[in-house]
Scaffold this active site. Structure first.
Site, short mmCIF file in Angstrom:
data_model
loop_
_atom_site.label_atom_id
_atom_site.label_comp_id
_atom_site.label_asym_id
_atom_site.label_seq_id
_atom_site.Cartn_x
_atom_site.Cartn_y
_atom_site.Cartn_z
N GLU A 41 59.21 20.00 53.92
CA GLU A 41 59.43 21.40 54.31
C GLU A 41 58.11 22.18 54.14
O GLU A 41 57.37 21.94 53.19
CB GLU A 41 60.52 21.95 53.36
N LYS A 111 66.03 26.52 59.58
CA LYS A 111 66.89 26.36 58.38
C LYS A 111 67.93 27.48 58.30
O LYS A 111 67.58 28.66 58.34
CB LYS A 111 65.99 26.38 57.14
N CYS A 143 65.97 20.87 53.46
CA CYS A 143 66.14 21.02 52.01
C CYS A 143 67.52 21.52 51.61
O CYS A 143 68.49 20.78 51.71
CB CYS A 143 65.01 21.87 51.43
#
Ligand code: ACM
Length: 273
Positions: A41, A111, A143
Site C-alpha cells: 500500500e 480503498k 490493507c
C-alpha cells in the site's frame, strides 16, 4: 491451471520517490517469470502523513512517475503488477491500487475502508470492488479492507481466483484474519507488506513485513521474514481456488442464504471519531 504469484517487500522511505523506485527495481531483478506481483500500500509516497495537505501535495507530485513506474515494471516482468499509490483526482485523494499488465493500465481500485488517520488524509473509495481478467480472475483489496469480510466475499462472488492485497499492516492478527478470508472464500490472497520506519518526528510507525501468500486451505504458503527486504513467488494451482465445495454437500458460495441475512445496521450512526 498453475500460475506464479508473488510480492515485493521493500524497505520504503517516506517521501523519497527515487529511493522507493530503486528498492523495488532491485528486488524485482531477483524474480523469475511471475504472473502476478503485488507491491505494498502507498508504495511510492510512504504512509504516515502529517496532514491532508501533505498527502495531497505528495500524491499530486508522485502520481505520474508512480504510474509510469508500475507500467514499466509490469512490462519488464511481463506480468501483472498491483501497486498501492496515492491517487489524486481534483481536490480528492484516494488510497488506491493500480493494476497494470505488460505495460497496459487495466484499472484502479480505491480503498473503501479507510483506517484511522487515513480518514483525514484520504477520501473513501467510491466504486465497488471488482475483478480483472488477466488469464485468471484477479480481485483487489487494500490493507484494512481485510476487516470487512464483505469485500473478499464480493470478489469471490465475482469469480476471483486470487486477491491482491497491498498492505501496510498494523495489527498482528491481520495475518491470521487474512488466512480466514482465503478459506471462507476459497481464494488465494497475496498480501504485500512493507518494511522500514516512517519517522515523522512527532510520530513514527515501524512496518513488519512478513508478506504472506494465503492458500484456499487457510495455510500460509509462504510468509516473508520480518523487518527484511524480500521478493518471492510461489507456483499455485488455481483449481484449488475454484473448488468451492467444502464437503460433498456444502458449497461456500451456493449455500449462502442471503434472504435470511438481515443485515441491520441502518440505525448505526456514522459518528465522527
Ligand atoms: C491499514 O489499512 N493500512 C492498516
Amino acid at each position: 491451471m498453475e500460475v506464479s504469484l508473488g510480492f515485493i517487500q521493500p524497505r520504503l522511505r517516506f517521501g523519497d520517490l527515487d529511493w522507493n523506485m530503486g528498492r523495488i527495481d532491485r528486488l524485482a531483478d531477483t524474480l523469475d517469470s511471475p504472473d502476478l506481483i503485488v507491491l505494498p500500500e502507498l508504495t511510492y509516497t510512504g504512509y504516515l502523513f502529517r496532514s491532508r495537505e501533505e498527502a495531497l501535495e505528495l500524491g499530486r507530485r508522485f502520481w505520474e512517475p508512480s504510474l509510469l513506474h508500475v507500467l514499466r515494471l509490469s512490462e519488464r516482468l511481463s506480468a501483472t503488477v498491483v501497486a498501492g499509490v496515492a491517487e489524486p483526482d481534483g481536490d480528492r485523494l484516494y488510497n488506491s491500487a493500480v493494476v497494470a499488465s505488460r505495460g497496459e493500465l487495466l484499472g484502479i481500485y480505491r480503498k473503501i475502508h479507510l483506517f484511522n488517520e487515513e480518514k483525514i488524509w484520504f477520501d473513501p473509495g467510491d466504486r465497488p470492488p471488482r475483478v480483472f481478467d488477466i488469464g485468471f480472475r484477479l480481485g483487489v483489496m487494500i490493507c484494512f479492507d481485510w476487516a470487512f469480510p464483505e469485500v473478499a466475499r464480493s470478489l469471490a462472488l465475482q469469480g476471483a481466483d486470487v486477491i491482491a492485497h497491498p498492505s501496510n499492516l498494523v495489527f498482528d492478527y491481520a495475518y491470521t484474519a487474512t488466512l480466514v478470508r482465503a478459506r471462507e472464500n476459497s481464494v488465494y490472497i497475496v498480501t504485500a507488506n512493507r518494511v522500514g520506519m516512517d519517522d515523522r518526528g512527532d510520530k513514527r510507525l515501524l512496518f513488519k513485513g512478513m508478506s504472506q501468500i494465503s492458500s484456499p486451505d487457510m495455510e500460509p504458503i509462504y510468509r516473508a521474514r520480518p523487518y527484511t527486504e524480500e521478493a518471492y513467488t510461489a507456483i499455485v494451482d488455481l483449481g484449488r481456488a475454484r473448488d468451492k465445495w467444502i464437503t460433498r454437500r456444502n458449497h461456500l458460495l451456493r449455500d449462502r442464504r442471503p434472504e435470511l441475512y438481515t443485515l441491520g445496521g441502518e440505525e448505526l450512526e456514522r459518528e465522527e471519531a
